[in-house]
Design a protein around this motif. Structure first.
Motif, PDB file in Angstrom:
ATOM      1  N   VAL A 274       0.852  -1.180   0.000  1.00  0.00           N
ATOM      2  CA  VAL A 274       0.000   0.000   0.000  1.00  0.00           C
ATOM      3  C   VAL A 274       0.891   1.235   0.000  1.00  0.00           C
ATOM      4  O   VAL A 274       1.903   1.285   0.703  1.00  0.00           O
ATOM      5  N   THR A 275       0.554   2.214  -0.844  1.00  0.00           N
ATOM      6  CA  THR A 275       1.348   3.429  -0.906  1.00  0.00           C
ATOM      7  C   THR A 275       0.797   4.460   0.051  1.00  0.00           C
ATOM      8  O   THR A 275      -0.397   4.523   0.324  1.00  0.00           O
ATOM      9  N   GLN A 276       1.704   5.322   0.563  1.00  0.00           N
ATOM     10  CA  GLN A 276       1.335   6.398   1.471  1.00  0.00           C
ATOM     11  C   GLN A 276       2.045   7.667   1.030  1.00  0.00           C
ATOM     12  O   GLN A 276       3.122   7.620   0.427  1.00  0.00           O
ATOM     13  N   LEU A 277       1.463   8.815   1.340  1.00  0.00           N
ATOM     14  CA  LEU A 277       2.027  10.093   0.950  1.00  0.00           C
ATOM     15  C   LEU A 277       2.986  10.581   2.027  1.00  0.00           C
ATOM     16  O   LEU A 277       2.671  10.560   3.212  1.00  0.00           O
ATOM     17  N   SER A 278       4.203  11.017   1.620  1.00  0.00           N
ATOM     18  CA  SER A 278       5.168  11.590   2.547  1.00  0.00           C
ATOM     19  C   SER A 278       5.703  12.886   1.950  1.00  0.00           C
ATOM     20  O   SER A 278       5.344  13.286   0.849  1.00  0.00           O
ATOM     21  N   ASN A 279       6.597  13.542   2.674  1.00  0.00           N
ATOM     22  CA  ASN A 279       7.192  14.791   2.180  1.00  0.00           C
ATOM     23  C   ASN A 279       8.052  14.562   0.942  1.00  0.00           C
ATOM     24  O   ASN A 279       8.313  15.479   0.175  1.00  0.00           O
ATOM     25  N   ASN A 280       8.530  13.322   0.769  1.00  0.00           N
ATOM     26  CA  ASN A 280       9.384  13.007  -0.373  1.00  0.00           C
ATOM     27  C   ASN A 280       8.617  12.378  -1.526  1.00  0.00           C
ATOM     28  O   ASN A 280       9.204  11.961  -2.523  1.00  0.00           O
ATOM     29  N   GLY A 281       7.321  12.280  -1.404  1.00  0.00           N
ATOM     30  CA  GLY A 281       6.547  11.642  -2.460  1.00  0.00           C
ATOM     31  C   GLY A 281       5.798  10.444  -1.929  1.00  0.00           C
ATOM     32  O   GLY A 281       5.437  10.387  -0.756  1.00  0.00           O
ATOM     33  N   GLU A 282       5.557   9.470  -2.792  1.00  0.00           N
ATOM     34  CA  GLU A 282       4.843   8.267  -2.391  1.00  0.00           C
ATOM     35  C   GLU A 282       5.826   7.259  -1.802  1.00  0.00           C
ATOM     36  O   GLU A 282       6.830   6.928  -2.425  1.00  0.00           O
ATOM     37  N   ILE A 283       5.556   6.775  -0.599  1.00  0.00           N
ATOM     38  CA  ILE A 283       6.351   5.715  -0.003  1.00  0.00           C
ATOM     39  C   ILE A 283       5.470   4.490   0.149  1.00  0.00           C
ATOM     40  O   ILE A 283       4.256   4.553  -0.052  1.00  0.00           O
ATOM     41  N   GLY A 284       6.064   3.353   0.486  1.00  0.00           N
ATOM     42  CA  GLY A 284       5.285   2.118   0.515  1.00  0.00           C
ATOM     43  C   GLY A 284       5.381   1.382   1.830  1.00  0.00           C
ATOM     44  O   GLY A 284       6.358   1.500   2.562  1.00  0.00           O
ATOM     45  N   GLU A 285       4.344   0.593   2.112  1.00  0.00           N
ATOM     46  CA  GLU A 285       4.318  -0.294   3.281  1.00  0.00           C
ATOM     47  C   GLU A 285       3.864  -1.665   2.824  1.00  0.00           C
ATOM     48  O   GLU A 285       2.970  -1.777   1.976  1.00  0.00           O
ATOM     49  N   ILE A 286       4.484  -2.710   3.377  1.00  0.00           N
ATOM     50  CA  ILE A 286       4.133  -4.091   3.043  1.00  0.00           C
ATOM     51  C   ILE A 286       3.615  -4.765   4.307  1.00  0.00           C
ATOM     52  O   ILE A 286       4.276  -4.746   5.344  1.00  0.00           O
ATOM     53  N   TYR A 287       2.405  -5.361   4.219  1.00  0.00           N
ATOM     54  CA  TYR A 287       1.800  -6.033   5.358  1.00  0.00           C
ATOM     55  C   TYR A 287       1.620  -7.514   5.032  1.00  0.00           C
ATOM     56  O   TYR A 287       1.413  -7.898   3.874  1.00  0.00           O
ATOM     57  N   GLN A 288       1.686  -8.325   6.080  1.00  0.00           N
ATOM     58  CA  GLN A 288       1.421  -9.764   5.960  1.00  0.00           C
ATOM     59  C   GLN A 288       0.151 -10.095   6.749  1.00  0.00           C
ATOM     60  O   GLN A 288      -0.016  -9.660   7.885  1.00  0.00           O
ATOM     61  N   PHE A 289      -0.762 -10.876   6.120  1.00  0.00           N
ATOM     62  CA  PHE A 289      -1.963 -11.376   6.801  1.00  0.00           C
ATOM     63  C   PHE A 289      -1.911 -12.905   6.759  1.00  0.00           C
ATOM     64  O   PHE A 289      -1.615 -13.495   5.721  1.00  0.00           O
ATOM     65  N   ASP A 290      -2.216 -13.531   7.903  1.00  0.00           N
ATOM     66  CA  ASP A 290      -2.297 -14.993   7.970  1.00  0.00           C
ATOM     67  C   ASP A 290      -3.736 -15.399   7.673  1.00  0.00           C
ATOM     68  O   ASP A 290      -4.658 -15.072   8.418  1.00  0.00           O
ATOM     69  N   ILE A 291      -3.945 -16.103   6.557  1.00  0.00           N
ATOM     70  CA  ILE A 291      -5.306 -16.487   6.145  1.00  0.00           C
ATOM     71  C   ILE A 291      -5.541 -17.978   6.317  1.00  0.00           C
ATOM     72  O   ILE A 291      -6.485 -18.525   5.750  1.00  0.00           O
ATOM     73  N   SER A 292      -4.648 -18.651   7.086  1.00  0.00           N
ATOM     74  CA  SER A 292      -4.826 -20.093   7.279  1.00  0.00           C
ATOM     75  C   SER A 292      -6.131 -20.402   8.015  1.00  0.00           C
ATOM     76  O   SER A 292      -6.704 -21.468   7.851  1.00  0.00           O
ATOM     77  N   ILE A 293      -6.586 -19.455   8.873  1.00  0.00           N
ATOM     78  CA  ILE A 293      -7.913 -19.544   9.492  1.00  0.00           C
ATOM     79  C   ILE A 293      -8.769 -18.500   8.802  1.00  0.00           C
ATOM     80  O   ILE A 293      -8.583 -17.296   8.990  1.00  0.00           O
ATOM     81  N   PHE A 294      -9.744 -18.956   7.981  1.00  0.00           N
ATOM     82  CA  PHE A 294     -10.505 -18.030   7.143  1.00  0.00           C
ATOM     83  C   PHE A 294     -11.626 -17.412   7.965  1.00  0.00           C
ATOM     84  O   PHE A 294     -12.794 -17.775   7.846  1.00  0.00           O
ATOM     85  N   GLU A 295     -11.242 -16.454   8.841  1.00  0.00           N
ATOM     86  CA  GLU A 295     -12.199 -15.781   9.713  1.00  0.00           C
ATOM     87  C   GLU A 295     -11.738 -14.340   9.847  1.00  0.00           C
ATOM     88  O   GLU A 295     -10.564 -14.058  10.063  1.00  0.00           O
ATOM     89  N   GLU A 296     -12.684 -13.391   9.702  1.00  0.00           N
ATOM     90  CA  GLU A 296     -12.321 -11.991   9.526  1.00  0.00           C
ATOM     91  C   GLU A 296     -11.515 -11.438  10.691  1.00  0.00           C
ATOM     92  O   GLU A 296     -10.466 -10.814  10.491  1.00  0.00           O
ATOM     93  N   ASN A 297     -11.972 -11.643  11.931  1.00  0.00           N
ATOM     94  CA  ASN A 297     -11.240 -11.102  13.072  1.00  0.00           C
ATOM     95  C   ASN A 297      -9.852 -11.704  13.176  1.00  0.00           C
ATOM     96  O   ASN A 297      -8.871 -11.003  13.444  1.00  0.00           O
ATOM     97  N   ALA A 298      -9.754 -13.028  12.984  1.00  0.00           N
ATOM     98  CA  ALA A 298      -8.455 -13.692  13.089  1.00  0.00           C
ATOM     99  C   ALA A 298      -7.486 -13.168  12.032  1.00  0.00           C
ATOM    100  O   ALA A 298      -6.311 -12.921  12.312  1.00  0.00           O
ATOM    101  N   ILE A 299      -7.969 -12.972  10.814  1.00  0.00           N
ATOM    102  CA  ILE A 299      -7.090 -12.489   9.742  1.00  0.00           C
ATOM    103  C   ILE A 299      -6.659 -11.051  10.029  1.00  0.00           C
ATOM    104  O   ILE A 299      -5.467 -10.717   9.908  1.00  0.00           O
ATOM    105  N   ASN A 300      -7.594 -10.197  10.430  1.00  0.00           N
ATOM    106  CA  ASN A 300      -7.223  -8.808  10.704  1.00  0.00           C
ATOM    107  C   ASN A 300      -6.276  -8.690  11.894  1.00  0.00           C
ATOM    108  O   ASN A 300      -5.384  -7.852  11.910  1.00  0.00           O
TER     109      ASN A 300
END
Length: 895
Positions: A274-300
């Protein structure tokens, strides 16, 4: 950089069940480079000509891993990096631009699917496909004439993605424009089938600014929607083509940014960029989600920040799973374009190992816009034991179980020969079905078990008064039981009349049984325990029909007369039930209305008060009636109740006053080796110390808490004392010393010493030694005595005839100016023995050495000492002399 120059990047282990990991994905065209995934390695080859990419590039290789075609969104290129003869004007303008899928019936043919709306944000887009033949154009391949840009759907978003199907099939998945519907097109040997339509959450609407991804195991579909700032995760059934679920993973975006993402090879993790706005332009963040248990609260809740990128990225940055099992990320920096990687995407948290840069390209070269739309694998052959039927189950009483096959087939055959798709089960047993689809056969078996929830409590019954029955349930595996009162025990005790029931349940079925219990009651009507006075008669009458009586003396009449105090009982019997009732008759009045004899400890008075309320009590020690008596002396005290239950009675109490006192000395501190005696002589009573001893004195020899208990009769008092023993301090006047007759020695009194004197009775801080003797000093440290002595011997030293000389300076200045900064013995001859010691005026050793090369820099414990006079002791012997020399001098430190 040479055109043919190659870069060996790294080697990673290929993971099993990686449905995208096949040779058709082995060549990626990434900007001005060709990425070649060869076995476990990754190479970068610069393209022979500049790649003027219109949009994103995607490619397809043959089954051997050699490049067949690639497209930049408008033109189809062949393996020689030239446009195909019929490869211009491909209708494509999407992110990613196109999707290659192999033709299942002919290995020389393949499909090119493209989405074209001319403008990325202008909906709807249209879905086209072209048919390619690798044998055309002298074996370079081309689009078959008349089979280019064939319209498949005219109302979609730009999203197109592939997935693996069962039984030699592939799926093409896209979303309908501005609706909550997905289209799944199945590709088989017979061609492209009509779409399977799936309706999902009505809020899943999109304007096409995002991407669509499928997991390698084809279980999940992820829709990355930047404008709605969320990721929607769905189940995908690769047998039926249906999409359902709809788990939302909210992520915020600032600036003109986007989402992208990729699944891990084993399908248990979802990575989101996901990109985010900073003073230097667009920067990025990478997130990991565990989907081995297919349940919304657990994944979030499993959300983990893999990396917050510190380089500028473009507002459209792609992340994609690569054939070597890594996840690659393309980025644009201030100095060019480069690739990042997640090395172990199957692992959780930081173990996935994010690598910031694995390859970079310096302008004018670029590796931008090339992480392609992946080609899913094709499953071949016969599938066995598929999930066509539900799990083994149980058939509850008087119910039916309708079955519906979970996949479309050409023909169906059940164990009883039935050929319909739907089937209804009415009795327990083993059922199987065989589904034929093309040249694939799917089979599944279902076991239907009988209802084991039956439970029986037995026939209604009657119990006797004050009796009970216990109902035991024999448990069945998987069953739970609950009684009418909510209890869940297997054993249930019934002692009262009523309706009782238990309900048995398993995962599917339930059964309830009940029992009615009556209680046979027999009433004797004996009165409560009572008193009887002299000449009094208590008459009892228990007349009741159908009841037989027997008294304690054998009398069987229903009436009974009590003439004297005692315990009386009667047994009553009706049918098989029998009870006994008892009455205790006491003599009128009370003989124990006063408290028990008592002993009072360290009190001066006591109030004697009877237990209960009486109209009048007479005390023998007091002339009047009173409800209590105050006593201050030991003695026997007597009272009489006037007309209690019609009878007079007398009681007495012995009162004893005992006074004990015990006081140990106050907490104290003594010096080591001193004795401390606690003396408690002349005490009255039994004395016991904490160690069990009983002497009236106790000798304390070590620190601790000491206590004693003094007791007499029932009375007891205790006291304690805390004794602390300070360790004895020591002082040191130095070693015994041998001096020449012309020398002297100065002894210093330690600064912490108080109340001291030298052996000659003086109390000066120093003692000058000029003759042989034993010198000592004695005083106190922290009120504890200390003492030390030194023996000094003067001798007539032989005349110094040695040709060697030694010089002992009397001052030095450790100020770092390079002049006289260190203290050392200066001599022009070689020594066979050397010792050097420096003391302060209180006798503390500051420095010592047996190496003449080691000098003193004026420091003690790393800190420079203050200007002052210090004692310097030097012992040495020249190599050619026969006797040692010892000198004691003062040295002045000047800062």
């Amino acid at each position: 950089m040479n055109t043919k120059q190659q870069f060996l990047l790294l080697i990673c282990i290929l993971l099993p069940l990686f449905s995208f990991c096949q040779n058709e994905n082995n060549n990626w065209i990434v900007g001005d480079y060709q990425l070649v995934f060869n076995d476990d390695s990754l190479f970068f080859n610069q393209l022979p000509e500049k790649n003027f990419s219109v949009w994103r590039t995607t490619s397809i290789s043959d089954k051997s891993g050699d490049l067949l075609f690639y497209t930049n969104g408008q033109t189809l290129y062949t393996k020689d990096f030239k446009p195909a003869l019929n490869g211009h004007f491909i209708n494509s303008y999407a992110r990613p631009p196109a999707l290659f899928l192999p033709d299942i019936s002919d290995s020389n043919l393949s499909y090119l699917f493209s989405s074209d709306g001319r403008y990325l944000f202008q909906l709807p887009h249209k879905l086209y496909y072209s048919v390619l033949d690798s044998q055309l154009n002298d074996g370079k391949g081309d689009v078959i004439q008349g089979e280019k840009n064939i319209l498949l759907n005219d109302n979609i978003t730009p999203y197109i993605v592939g997935a693996t199907g069962l039984c030699e099939s592939l799926w093409l998945i896209t979303q309908e424009s501005n609706t909550n519907r997905f289209f799944s097109y199945e590709l088989t040997a017979k061609g492209i089938k009509d779409p399977v339509i799936s309706n999902v959450d009505p809020l899943i609407l999109s304007n096409g600014y995002g991407v669509l991804k499928t997991s390698p195991n084809s279980k999940y579909v992820a829709l990355f929607d930047a404008l709605q700032e969320k990721i929607n995760l769905f189940h995908f059934d690769n047998v039926s083509g249906k999409i359902d679920g709809g788990i939302k993973l909210p992520l915020s975006i600032t600036g003109l940014g986007n989402f992208s993402g990729a699944f891990s090879p084993d399908g248990t993790k979802l990575y989101v960029f996901v990109t985010q706005l900073s003073n230097n332009g667009e920067i990025g963040e990478i997130y990991q989600f565990d989907i081995s248990i297919f349940e919304e609260n657990a994944i979030n809740q499993s959300k983990y920040l893999v990396s917050s990128l510190n380089k500028i990225v473009s507002n459209i940055t792609e992340i994609q799973l690569a054939p070597n099992g890594m996840i690659l990320l393309e980025r644009i920096g201030t100095e060019g374009t480069f690739l990042s990687a997640i090395e172990n995407p199957n692992l959780t948290g930081m173990a996935c190992n994010f690598i910031d840069t694995i390859f970079s390209a310096v302008p004018p070269l670029s590796i931008h816009r090339g992480l392609q739309n992946l080609i899913p694998s094709i499953s071949y052959g016969t599938q066995i034991d598929s999930l066509l039927l539900p799990q083994d189950t149980q058939l509850c009483q008087n119910l039916q179980l309708p079955l519906q096959i979970q996949a479309e087939g050409d023909t169906y055959r059940w164990q009883d020969g039935s050929t319909s798709k739907d089937y209804e089960i009415t009795s327990p047993g083993t059922y199987w079905v065989e589904v034929q689809k093309g040249n694939c056969t799917f089979t599944d078996t279902l076991k239907v078990l009988p209802d084991d929830s039956f439970v029986a409590l037995g026939a209604d019954t009657t119990i006797c008064q004050n009796e009970s029955i216990i109902i035991n349930i024999s448990p069945q595996i998987g069953q739970t039981y609950q009684w009418q009162d909510g209890s869940i025990n297997l054993d249930y005790t019934i002692s009262e009349a009523g309706l009782y029931w238990v309900e048995s349940k398993d995962s599917l079925c339930s059964f309830r049984d009940s029992i009615t219990v009556e209680v046979e009651k027999i009433v004797t009507n004996l009165p409560a325990d009572t008193f009887i006075c002299l000449n009094e008669i208590i008459a009892l009458n228990l007349e009741n029909s159908n009841i037989a009586y027997e008294w304690q003396d054998g009398n069987t009449l229903a009436s009974y007369s009590i003439l004297a105090p005692g315990i009386y009982w009667v047994e009553a019997q009706k049918g098989s039930c029998q009870i006994r009732d008892t009455i205790t008759v006491s003599q009128g009045g009370r003989s124990n209305f006063l408290p028990n004899d008592t002993t009072l400890c360290n009190v001066s008075e006591f109030i004697i008060k009877p237990e209960g309320a009486f109209e009048g009590i007479a005390w023998f020690q007091h002339p009047a009636l009173a409800d209590s008596l105050l006593v201050t002396e030991s003695g026997l005290y007597r009272a009489i109740i006037i007309e209690e239950e019609g009878c007079n009675d007398e009681d007495s109490i012995s009162v004893t006053f005992t006074n004990l006192s015990l006081a140990l000395p106050a907490d104290t501190t003594i010096c080591d080796a001193d004795d401390f005696l606690i003396d408690l002589e002349n005490l009255t009573g039994n004395l016991t110390w904490q160690d069990g001893s009983t002497n009236q004195t106790f000798l304390v020899t070590e620190s601790g808490n000491y206590w004693a208990t003094l007791s007499e009769g029932e009375c007891q008092v205790s006291d304690s004392i805390l004794v602390s023993i300070k360790p004895r301090s020591t002082i040191d006047l130095g070693k015994d010393t041998l001096l020449c007759l012309d020398e002297n020695l100065t002894l210093f009194a330690p600064t912490m010493l108080t109340n001291f004197q030298w052996q000659d009775g003086t109390t000066n801080n120093t003692q000058t030694v000029t003759q042989s003797d034993i010198y000592w000093i004695a005083g106190q440290i922290d009120n504890c005595p200390v003492q030390d002595s030194i023996t000094v011997t003067f001798e007539d030293c032989p005349e110094d005839t040695s040709p060697c000389q030694a010089y002992l300076p009397n001052s030095f200045s450790p100020n770092g100016d390079g002049n006289n900064d260190e203290l050392q013995l200066l001599t022009d001859c070689e020594l066979q023995f050397f010792e050097m010691e420096v003391y302060d005026r209180w006798g503390n050793l500051l420095f010592s050495s047996s190496d003449i090369r080691k000098t003193w820099n004026g420091k003690y414990k790393g800190e420079f000492l203050e200007t002052g006079v210090y004692l310097w002791v030097v012992r040495y012997q020249f190599l050619e002399d026969d006797f040692p020399i010892e000198k004691t001098e003062t040295i002045t430190v000047i800062k």
